[in-house]
Design a protein around this motif. Structure first.
Motif, mmCIF file in Angstrom:
data_model
loop_
_atom_site.group_PDB
_atom_site.id
_atom_site.type_symbol
_atom_site.label_atom_id
_atom_site.label_comp_id
_atom_site.label_asym_id
_atom_site.label_seq_id
_atom_site.Cartn_x
_atom_site.Cartn_y
_atom_site.Cartn_z
ATOM 1 N N ASP A 1 -9.728 33.992 -16.851
ATOM 2 C CA ASP A 1 -10.114 35.369 -16.547
ATOM 3 C C ASP A 1 -9.338 35.919 -15.356
ATOM 4 N N ILE A 2 -9.244 35.121 -14.286
ATOM 5 C CA ILE A 2 -8.483 35.545 -13.105
ATOM 6 C C ILE A 2 -6.992 35.570 -13.417
ATOM 7 N N LEU A 3 -6.500 34.517 -14.058
ATOM 8 C CA LEU A 3 -5.075 34.444 -14.366
ATOM 9 C C LEU A 3 -4.659 35.577 -15.297
ATOM 10 N N GLY A 4 -5.525 35.925 -16.238
ATOM 11 C CA GLY A 4 -5.221 37.027 -17.142
ATOM 12 C C GLY A 4 -5.089 38.348 -16.396
ATOM 13 N N ARG A 5 -6.005 38.606 -15.465
ATOM 14 C CA ARG A 5 -5.929 39.833 -14.675
ATOM 15 C C ARG A 5 -4.650 39.876 -13.853
ATOM 16 N N MET A 6 -4.318 38.752 -13.236
ATOM 17 C CA MET A 6 -3.118 38.704 -12.402
ATOM 18 C C MET A 6 -1.865 38.840 -13.248
ATOM 19 N N ALA A 7 -1.884 38.238 -14.425
ATOM 20 C CA ALA A 7 -0.713 38.309 -15.302
ATOM 21 C C ALA A 7 -0.439 39.735 -15.749
ATOM 22 N N GLU A 8 -1.485 40.517 -15.952
ATOM 23 C CA GLU A 8 -1.290 41.916 -16.336
ATOM 24 C C GLU A 8 -0.499 42.687 -15.283
ATOM 25 N N ARG A 9 -0.598 42.236 -14.031
ATOM 26 C CA ARG A 9 0.115 42.893 -12.929
ATOM 27 C C ARG A 9 1.400 42.164 -12.570
ATOM 28 N N GLY A 10 1.772 41.161 -13.375
ATOM 29 C CA GLY A 10 2.998 40.418 -13.104
ATOM 30 C C GLY A 10 2.890 39.483 -11.926
ATOM 31 N N LEU A 11 1.693 38.885 -11.729
ATOM 32 C CA LEU A 11 1.443 38.091 -10.529
ATOM 33 C C LEU A 11 1.179 36.610 -10.812
ATOM 34 N N ALA A 12 1.188 36.179 -12.067
ATOM 35 C CA ALA A 12 0.829 34.789 -12.350
ATOM 36 C C ALA A 12 1.577 34.245 -13.550
ATOM 37 N N LYS A 13 1.914 32.973 -13.475
ATOM 38 C CA LYS A 13 2.431 32.236 -14.618
ATOM 39 C C LYS A 13 2.044 30.772 -14.447
ATOM 40 N N VAL A 14 2.002 30.047 -15.566
ATOM 41 C CA VAL A 14 1.531 28.660 -15.572
ATOM 42 C C VAL A 14 2.489 27.814 -16.397
ATOM 43 N N ALA A 15 2.688 26.570 -15.974
ATOM 44 C CA ALA A 15 3.452 25.601 -16.762
ATOM 45 C C ALA A 15 2.593 24.360 -16.979
ATOM 46 N N LEU A 16 2.513 23.901 -18.218
ATOM 47 C CA LEU A 16 1.810 22.656 -18.546
ATOM 48 C C LEU A 16 2.820 21.517 -18.611
ATOM 49 N N SER A 17 2.536 20.442 -17.928
ATOM 50 C CA SER A 17 3.399 19.262 -17.945
ATOM 51 C C SER A 17 2.998 18.354 -19.096
ATOM 52 N N ILE A 18 3.956 18.070 -19.983
ATOM 53 C CA ILE A 18 3.712 17.175 -21.122
ATOM 54 C C ILE A 18 4.760 16.064 -21.089
ATOM 55 N N THR A 19 4.301 14.849 -20.914
ATOM 56 C CA THR A 19 5.203 13.700 -20.790
ATOM 57 C C THR A 19 5.517 13.080 -22.145
ATOM 58 N N THR A 20 4.519 13.058 -23.012
ATOM 59 C CA THR A 20 4.667 12.433 -24.320
ATOM 60 C C THR A 20 3.634 13.016 -25.276
ATOM 61 N N LEU A 21 3.903 12.947 -26.569
ATOM 62 C CA LEU A 21 2.927 13.328 -27.581
ATOM 63 C C LEU A 21 2.190 12.109 -28.131
ATOM 64 N N ASP A 22 2.576 10.931 -27.670
ATOM 65 C CA ASP A 22 1.976 9.672 -28.089
ATOM 66 C C ASP A 22 0.700 9.445 -27.280
ATOM 67 N N ARG A 23 -0.458 9.549 -27.921
ATOM 68 C CA ARG A 23 -1.730 9.420 -27.207
ATOM 69 C C ARG A 23 -1.891 8.051 -26.550
ATOM 70 N N THR A 24 -1.397 7.000 -27.209
ATOM 71 C CA THR A 24 -1.536 5.655 -26.664
ATOM 72 C C THR A 24 -0.734 5.515 -25.380
ATOM 73 N N MET A 25 0.515 5.978 -25.409
ATOM 74 C CA MET A 25 1.347 5.922 -24.214
ATOM 75 C C MET A 25 0.758 6.786 -23.106
ATOM 76 N N ALA A 26 0.305 7.986 -23.464
ATOM 77 C CA ALA A 26 -0.257 8.895 -22.461
ATOM 78 C C ALA A 26 -1.482 8.282 -21.799
ATOM 79 N N ARG A 27 -2.335 7.631 -22.585
ATOM 80 C CA ARG A 27 -3.562 7.072 -22.023
ATOM 81 C C ARG A 27 -3.280 5.966 -21.026
ATOM 82 N N SER A 28 -2.254 5.167 -21.264
ATOM 83 C CA SER A 28 -1.939 4.087 -20.324
ATOM 84 C C SER A 28 -1.134 4.598 -19.130
ATOM 85 N N MET A 29 -0.270 5.588 -19.347
ATOM 86 C CA MET A 29 0.618 6.075 -18.292
ATOM 87 C C MET A 29 -0.040 7.152 -17.437
#
Length: 379
Positions: free
Chosen positions: A197-225
Protein backbone atom coordinates in the motif's frame (compact mmCIF):
# COMPACT_ATOMS: atom_id res chain seq x y z
CA UNK A 1 33.48 -28.56 26.62
CA UNK A 2 35.15 -26.38 23.99
CA UNK A 3 38.68 -26.46 22.67
CA UNK A 4 40.45 -23.17 21.95
CA UNK A 5 43.19 -22.89 19.36
CA UNK A 6 44.82 -19.92 17.61
CA UNK A 7 43.26 -18.98 14.28
CA UNK A 8 45.35 -20.11 11.30
CA UNK A 9 45.20 -17.57 8.43
CA UNK A 10 47.25 -19.85 6.15
CA UNK A 11 44.83 -22.77 6.25
CA UNK A 12 43.78 -23.69 2.69
CA UNK A 13 40.85 -26.12 2.48
CA UNK A 14 41.24 -26.64 -1.26
CA UNK A 15 43.97 -29.19 -0.52
CA UNK A 16 41.73 -31.23 1.79
CA UNK A 17 39.76 -34.28 0.73
CA UNK A 18 36.27 -33.22 -0.29
CA UNK A 19 34.67 -35.05 2.63
CA UNK A 20 36.61 -33.28 5.41
CA UNK A 21 35.11 -30.19 7.04
CA UNK A 22 37.12 -27.03 7.74
CA UNK A 23 36.44 -27.17 11.47
CA UNK A 24 34.35 -29.18 13.89
CA UNK A 25 30.69 -28.71 12.85
CA UNK A 26 27.92 -28.05 15.35
CA UNK A 27 25.56 -30.99 15.95
CA UNK A 28 22.91 -30.86 13.18
CA UNK A 29 20.10 -31.03 15.75
CA UNK A 30 21.40 -27.88 17.46
CA UNK A 31 21.61 -25.93 14.18
CA UNK A 32 18.49 -27.28 12.47
CA UNK A 33 17.14 -24.73 9.99
CA UNK A 34 20.38 -22.71 9.98
CA UNK A 35 22.82 -22.06 7.15
CA UNK A 36 26.22 -22.03 8.87
CA UNK A 37 27.71 -25.32 10.00
CA UNK A 38 29.94 -23.83 12.71
CA UNK A 39 30.18 -20.89 15.07
CA UNK A 40 33.86 -20.02 14.88
CA UNK A 41 35.06 -16.81 16.51
CA UNK A 42 35.47 -13.66 14.47
CA UNK A 43 38.70 -12.23 13.13
CA UNK A 44 39.24 -9.91 16.09
CA UNK A 45 39.37 -12.77 18.58
CA UNK A 46 42.74 -14.23 19.53
CA UNK A 47 41.42 -17.77 19.99
CA UNK A 48 38.79 -19.86 18.27
CA UNK A 49 36.49 -22.06 20.34
CA UNK A 50 34.91 -25.20 18.97
CA UNK A 51 32.83 -28.01 20.49
CA UNK A 52 34.72 -31.12 21.51
CA UNK A 53 33.49 -34.36 23.06
CA UNK A 54 35.53 -34.86 26.23
CA UNK A 55 33.99 -38.24 26.98
CA UNK A 56 31.48 -36.94 29.50
CA UNK A 57 28.71 -36.54 26.88
CA UNK A 58 28.37 -32.85 27.69
CA UNK A 59 27.68 -32.02 24.04
CA UNK A 60 24.33 -33.80 24.30
CA UNK A 61 23.27 -31.29 26.97
CA UNK A 62 23.82 -28.17 24.85
CA UNK A 63 20.58 -26.50 23.72
CA UNK A 64 19.61 -25.80 20.13
CA UNK A 65 20.39 -22.39 18.70
CA UNK A 66 17.38 -20.10 19.12
CA UNK A 67 16.82 -16.68 17.62
CA UNK A 68 17.52 -13.91 20.13
CA UNK A 69 16.71 -10.29 19.31
CA UNK A 70 17.80 -7.24 21.26
CA UNK A 71 17.63 -3.49 20.64
CA UNK A 72 20.63 -1.53 19.42
CA UNK A 73 20.92 2.13 20.34
CA UNK A 74 21.95 3.91 17.15
CA UNK A 75 23.10 7.53 16.94
CA UNK A 76 22.23 7.82 13.24
CA UNK A 77 20.31 5.68 10.78
CA UNK A 78 21.55 6.78 7.33
CA UNK A 79 24.87 5.18 6.39
CA UNK A 80 27.01 6.96 3.77
CA UNK A 81 29.47 5.44 1.31
CA UNK A 82 31.67 6.75 -1.50
CA UNK A 83 32.28 3.43 -3.28
CA UNK A 84 32.64 4.12 -7.02
CA UNK A 85 31.08 0.80 -8.08
CA UNK A 86 27.83 1.21 -6.15
CA UNK A 87 24.77 2.94 -7.55
CA UNK A 88 23.90 4.67 -4.27
CA UNK A 89 25.69 6.82 -1.73
CA UNK A 90 23.41 6.25 1.27
CA UNK A 91 21.58 3.32 2.81
CA UNK A 92 19.61 2.19 5.86
CA UNK A 93 20.15 -1.07 7.72
CA UNK A 94 17.35 -1.50 10.29
CA UNK A 95 18.75 -4.85 11.45
CA UNK A 96 22.15 -6.29 12.30
CA UNK A 97 22.45 -10.00 11.58
CA UNK A 98 19.93 -11.94 9.49
CA UNK A 99 17.76 -14.92 10.33
CA UNK A 100 17.58 -16.00 6.67
CA UNK A 101 20.91 -17.75 7.29
CA UNK A 102 22.26 -17.59 3.74
CA UNK A 103 25.55 -19.47 3.74
CA UNK A 104 27.10 -17.00 1.26
CA UNK A 105 26.00 -13.72 2.93
CA UNK A 106 28.76 -11.14 2.57
CA UNK A 107 27.37 -9.21 5.57
CA UNK A 108 28.38 -11.96 8.01
CA UNK A 109 31.79 -10.42 8.91
CA UNK A 110 30.03 -7.37 10.42
CA UNK A 111 29.03 -9.49 13.41
CA UNK A 112 32.68 -9.70 14.44
CA UNK A 113 32.45 -6.02 15.41
CA UNK A 114 29.97 -7.07 18.10
CA UNK A 115 32.34 -9.71 19.49
CA UNK A 116 30.12 -12.40 17.97
CA UNK A 117 30.65 -15.14 15.41
CA UNK A 118 29.87 -14.48 11.74
CA UNK A 119 28.66 -18.09 11.73
CA UNK A 120 25.63 -19.22 13.71
CA UNK A 121 25.67 -16.10 15.90
CA UNK A 122 24.97 -14.01 12.78
CA UNK A 123 21.75 -15.97 12.23
CA UNK A 124 20.61 -16.27 15.84
CA UNK A 125 21.83 -13.19 17.76
CA UNK A 126 20.09 -10.32 16.00
CA UNK A 127 19.80 -6.60 16.68
CA UNK A 128 17.15 -4.10 15.69
CA UNK A 129 17.12 -0.31 15.87
CA UNK A 130 13.91 0.76 17.62
CA UNK A 131 14.51 4.48 17.01
CA UNK A 132 15.08 4.05 13.27
CA UNK A 133 12.03 6.04 12.15
CA UNK A 134 12.64 8.88 14.62
CA UNK A 135 16.30 9.11 13.64
CA UNK A 136 15.38 9.10 9.95
CA UNK A 137 12.87 11.91 10.42
CA UNK A 138 15.48 13.94 12.29
CA UNK A 139 18.16 13.42 9.63
CA UNK A 140 15.84 14.20 6.74
CA UNK A 141 14.71 17.38 8.52
CA UNK A 142 18.23 18.78 8.78
CA UNK A 143 18.42 22.02 6.77
CA UNK A 144 21.58 20.87 4.93
CA UNK A 145 20.16 17.50 3.83
CA UNK A 146 20.14 16.94 0.05
CA UNK A 147 17.87 14.10 -1.15
CA UNK A 148 19.13 11.12 -3.10
CA UNK A 149 17.73 7.62 -3.31
CA UNK A 150 18.15 5.68 -0.05
CA UNK A 151 18.98 2.01 -0.59
CA UNK A 152 17.61 -0.54 1.89
CA UNK A 153 18.58 -4.20 1.90
CA UNK A 154 22.15 -3.75 0.67
CA UNK A 155 23.55 -5.38 3.81
CA UNK A 156 21.09 -7.57 5.73
CA UNK A 157 17.53 -8.22 4.56
CA UNK A 158 15.08 -5.61 5.88
CA UNK A 159 12.18 -8.07 5.50
CA UNK A 160 13.72 -10.98 7.39
CA UNK A 161 11.30 -12.90 9.67
CA UNK A 162 11.72 -10.67 12.75
CA UNK A 163 10.31 -7.75 10.71
CA UNK A 164 6.86 -9.24 11.25
CA UNK A 165 7.14 -8.36 14.93
CA UNK A 166 9.33 -5.25 14.96
CA UNK A 167 7.98 -3.53 11.82
CA UNK A 168 11.07 -1.37 11.32
CA UNK A 169 10.52 -1.21 7.56
CA UNK A 170 6.88 -0.22 7.89
CA UNK A 171 7.83 2.71 10.13
CA UNK A 172 10.71 3.75 7.87
CA UNK A 173 8.55 3.69 4.75
CA UNK A 174 5.89 5.81 6.43
CA UNK A 175 8.51 8.50 7.09
CA UNK A 176 9.86 8.35 3.54
CA UNK A 177 6.34 8.50 2.14
CA UNK A 178 5.53 11.56 4.24
CA UNK A 179 8.75 13.32 3.17
CA UNK A 180 8.38 12.36 -0.51
CA UNK A 181 11.81 10.76 -0.38
CA UNK A 182 12.92 8.12 -2.95
CA UNK A 183 13.81 4.59 -1.83
CA UNK A 184 15.14 1.45 -3.52
CA UNK A 185 14.69 -1.89 -1.74
CA UNK A 186 16.39 -5.27 -2.21
CA UNK A 187 14.96 -8.31 -0.46
CA UNK A 188 14.42 -12.05 -0.85
CA UNK A 189 11.26 -12.03 1.27
CA UNK A 190 7.62 -12.09 0.21
CA UNK A 191 6.89 -10.05 3.36
CA UNK A 192 7.53 -6.97 1.22
CA UNK A 193 3.96 -7.39 -0.06
CA UNK A 194 2.68 -6.36 3.38
CA UNK A 195 3.79 -2.81 2.57
CA UNK A 196 2.48 -2.72 -0.98
CA UNK A 197 0.00 0.00 0.00
CA UNK A 198 2.79 2.44 0.91
CA UNK A 199 5.06 1.32 -1.92
CA UNK A 200 2.20 1.68 -4.40
CA UNK A 201 1.53 5.26 -3.31
CA UNK A 202 5.20 6.14 -3.53
CA UNK A 203 5.58 4.45 -6.90
CA UNK A 204 2.79 6.59 -8.34
CA UNK A 205 4.99 9.61 -7.56
CA UNK A 206 8.16 7.98 -8.89
CA UNK A 207 9.61 7.45 -5.41
CA UNK A 208 9.96 3.67 -4.99
CA UNK A 209 11.23 0.54 -6.67
CA UNK A 210 11.97 -2.98 -5.42
CA UNK A 211 14.26 -5.81 -6.50
CA UNK A 212 13.75 -9.44 -5.45
CA UNK A 213 16.90 -11.52 -5.07
CA UNK A 214 16.57 -15.02 -6.55
CA UNK A 215 19.56 -17.34 -6.24
CA UNK A 216 18.05 -20.52 -7.62
CA UNK A 217 14.72 -22.03 -8.70
CA UNK A 218 15.70 -25.35 -7.11
CA UNK A 219 13.73 -25.57 -3.84
CA UNK A 220 16.09 -28.18 -2.38
CA UNK A 221 19.18 -26.08 -3.01
CA UNK A 222 17.44 -22.93 -1.78
CA UNK A 223 16.33 -24.59 1.45
CA UNK A 224 19.86 -25.69 2.35
CA UNK A 225 21.62 -22.53 1.12
CA UNK A 226 19.04 -19.96 2.32
CA UNK A 227 17.20 -21.96 5.01
CA UNK A 228 14.82 -19.32 6.38
CA UNK A 229 14.29 -17.20 3.28
CA UNK A 230 11.16 -17.35 1.13
CA UNK A 231 11.00 -20.16 -1.40
CA UNK A 232 11.80 -19.28 -5.03
CA UNK A 233 8.11 -19.56 -5.89
CA UNK A 234 7.12 -17.10 -3.17
CA UNK A 235 9.69 -14.60 -4.44
CA UNK A 236 8.23 -14.82 -7.93
CA UNK A 237 4.78 -14.26 -6.42
CA UNK A 238 6.16 -11.16 -4.69
CA UNK A 239 7.43 -9.84 -8.03
CA UNK A 240 4.01 -10.42 -9.55
CA UNK A 241 2.20 -8.77 -6.64
CA UNK A 242 4.41 -5.68 -6.72
CA UNK A 243 4.11 -5.35 -10.50
CA UNK A 244 0.32 -5.62 -10.34
CA UNK A 245 0.30 -2.87 -7.70
CA UNK A 246 2.24 -0.59 -10.05
CA UNK A 247 5.54 -0.81 -8.18
CA UNK A 248 8.56 -0.96 -10.53
CA UNK A 249 10.21 -4.29 -9.76
CA UNK A 250 13.39 -6.01 -10.82
CA UNK A 251 15.25 -9.23 -10.14
CA UNK A 252 18.74 -9.69 -8.75
CA UNK A 253 20.28 -13.03 -9.74
CA UNK A 254 22.67 -13.18 -6.86
CA UNK A 255 24.98 -14.58 -6.03
CA UNK A 256 26.01 -16.42 -9.16
CA UNK A 257 28.03 -19.44 -8.01
CA UNK A 258 30.08 -21.12 -10.74
CA UNK A 259 29.29 -24.82 -11.32
CA UNK A 260 26.41 -24.62 -8.85
CA UNK A 261 23.68 -22.22 -9.98
CA UNK A 262 25.16 -20.42 -13.00
CA UNK A 263 23.31 -22.79 -15.33
CA UNK A 264 20.06 -21.24 -14.07
CA UNK A 265 20.72 -17.64 -15.15
CA UNK A 266 18.42 -17.76 -18.16
CA UNK A 267 15.67 -19.71 -16.35
CA UNK A 268 15.62 -17.27 -13.44
CA UNK A 269 15.42 -14.28 -15.78
CA UNK A 270 12.66 -15.96 -17.83
CA UNK A 271 10.58 -16.63 -14.72
CA UNK A 272 11.12 -13.15 -13.28
CA UNK A 273 10.24 -11.42 -16.54
CA UNK A 274 7.07 -13.49 -16.84
CA UNK A 275 6.12 -12.37 -13.31
CA UNK A 276 6.57 -8.69 -14.19
CA UNK A 277 10.21 -7.79 -13.55
CA UNK A 278 11.50 -5.14 -15.97
CA UNK A 279 15.05 -4.70 -14.66
CA UNK A 280 17.72 -7.23 -13.75
CA UNK A 281 21.17 -7.36 -12.26
CA UNK A 282 23.64 -9.97 -11.04
CA UNK A 283 26.50 -10.31 -8.56
CA UNK A 284 29.22 -12.95 -8.59
CA UNK A 285 29.69 -14.87 -5.34
CA UNK A 286 31.66 -12.79 -2.83
CA UNK A 287 33.64 -14.48 -0.05
CA UNK A 288 35.21 -11.76 2.12
CA UNK A 289 36.92 -12.61 5.41
CA UNK A 290 35.03 -15.25 7.47
CA UNK A 291 32.45 -15.85 4.72
CA UNK A 292 35.00 -17.89 2.80
CA UNK A 293 35.21 -20.65 5.42
CA UNK A 294 31.48 -20.55 6.19
CA UNK A 295 30.50 -21.03 2.56
CA UNK A 296 33.13 -23.73 1.99
CA UNK A 297 31.87 -25.64 5.02
CA UNK A 298 28.37 -25.51 3.59
CA UNK A 299 29.58 -26.57 0.14
CA UNK A 300 31.56 -29.51 1.52
CA UNK A 301 28.53 -30.76 3.43
CA UNK A 302 25.89 -30.39 0.72
CA UNK A 303 27.79 -30.65 -2.58
CA UNK A 304 31.16 -32.31 -1.80
CA UNK A 305 31.51 -33.65 -5.36
CA UNK A 306 31.42 -30.09 -6.73
CA UNK A 307 33.65 -28.50 -4.11
CA UNK A 308 36.94 -28.43 -6.00
CA UNK A 309 35.34 -27.34 -9.27
CA UNK A 310 33.38 -24.49 -7.67
CA UNK A 311 36.36 -23.11 -5.77
CA UNK A 312 38.69 -23.51 -8.75
CA UNK A 313 36.36 -21.59 -11.08
CA UNK A 314 35.72 -18.93 -8.47
CA UNK A 315 39.45 -18.35 -7.98
CA UNK A 316 39.92 -18.13 -11.74
CA UNK A 317 37.62 -15.07 -11.64
CA UNK A 318 39.23 -13.59 -8.52
CA UNK A 319 42.87 -13.44 -9.55
CA UNK A 320 43.67 -16.80 -7.96
CA UNK A 321 42.14 -15.83 -4.60
CA UNK A 322 38.83 -16.56 -2.92
CA UNK A 323 37.95 -12.89 -3.10
CA UNK A 324 39.19 -9.66 -4.65
CA UNK A 325 37.73 -6.54 -3.04
CA UNK A 326 38.99 -4.19 -5.77
CA UNK A 327 36.35 -1.70 -6.88
CA UNK A 328 34.97 -2.66 -10.27
CA UNK A 329 36.01 -6.31 -9.84
CA UNK A 330 34.33 -7.41 -6.61
CA UNK A 331 30.83 -7.52 -8.10
CA UNK A 332 31.52 -9.23 -11.46
CA UNK A 333 34.99 -10.79 -11.31
CA UNK A 334 37.33 -10.97 -14.30
CA UNK A 335 38.68 -13.50 -16.78
CA UNK A 336 37.09 -15.71 -19.46
CA UNK A 337 34.51 -17.39 -17.22
CA UNK A 338 33.37 -14.05 -15.76
CA UNK A 339 33.15 -12.62 -19.29
CA UNK A 340 30.97 -15.56 -20.35
CA UNK A 341 28.58 -15.01 -17.45
CA UNK A 342 28.30 -11.33 -18.32
CA UNK A 343 27.54 -12.02 -21.99
CA UNK A 344 24.92 -14.66 -21.15
CA UNK A 345 23.24 -12.20 -18.84
CA UNK A 346 23.23 -9.45 -21.48
CA UNK A 347 21.82 -11.75 -24.16
CA UNK A 348 19.08 -13.08 -21.89
CA UNK A 349 17.96 -9.66 -20.65
CA UNK A 350 18.04 -8.31 -24.20
CA UNK A 351 15.87 -11.17 -25.45
CA UNK A 352 13.37 -10.54 -22.66
CA UNK A 353 13.29 -6.77 -23.14
CA UNK A 354 14.68 -6.14 -19.66
CA UNK A 355 16.96 -3.22 -18.74
CA UNK A 356 15.81 -1.17 -21.73
CA UNK A 357 15.31 1.66 -19.30
CA UNK A 358 16.68 2.02 -15.78
CA UNK A 359 14.20 3.92 -13.70
CA UNK A 360 15.66 6.95 -11.97
CA UNK A 361 13.63 7.90 -8.93
CA UNK A 362 12.57 11.48 -8.38
CA UNK A 363 14.16 13.79 -5.81
CA UNK A 364 12.42 17.03 -6.78
CA UNK A 365 9.34 16.17 -4.71
CA UNK A 366 11.27 16.05 -1.43
CA UNK A 367 9.35 18.10 1.12
CA UNK A 368 10.61 18.14 4.69
CA UNK A 369 8.27 19.66 7.27
CA UNK A 370 8.67 23.34 8.00
CA UNK A 371 10.96 24.07 10.94
CA UNK A 372 9.92 26.74 13.42
CA UNK A 373 12.69 29.23 14.28
CA UNK A 374 14.50 28.52 17.50
CA UNK A 375 13.70 32.04 18.81
CA UNK A 376 11.10 34.51 17.62
CA UNK A 377 12.40 37.75 16.21
CA UNK A 378 11.62 40.96 18.11
CA UNK A 379 11.20 42.90 14.86
Amino acid sequence: MSLARPLDPHFDPLVLPADKALSAPIDPERRRGRGAQTNASGRFERFQSMPMDDGWQTLDELPAFKTEVQPEKAKAIITRNDSPDLGFDRSINPYRGCEHGCSYCFARPSHAYMGLSPGLDFETKLFYKPDAAKLLEKELSHPDYKPKTIAIGTNTDPYQPIERQHRMMRDILEVLDRFNHPVGIVTKSALVLRDVDILGRMAERGLAKVALSITTLDRTMARSMEPRAATPGRRLEAIRGLAEAGVPVGVLTAPIIPALNDAEIERILDAAAAAGATEAGYVLLRLPLEVSDIFKEWLLRHYPERYRHVISLLRSMRGGKDYDATYGKRQKGEGPYAWQIGRRFEIATGRLGMNRRHLKLRTDLFSPPRQLPAQLSLF
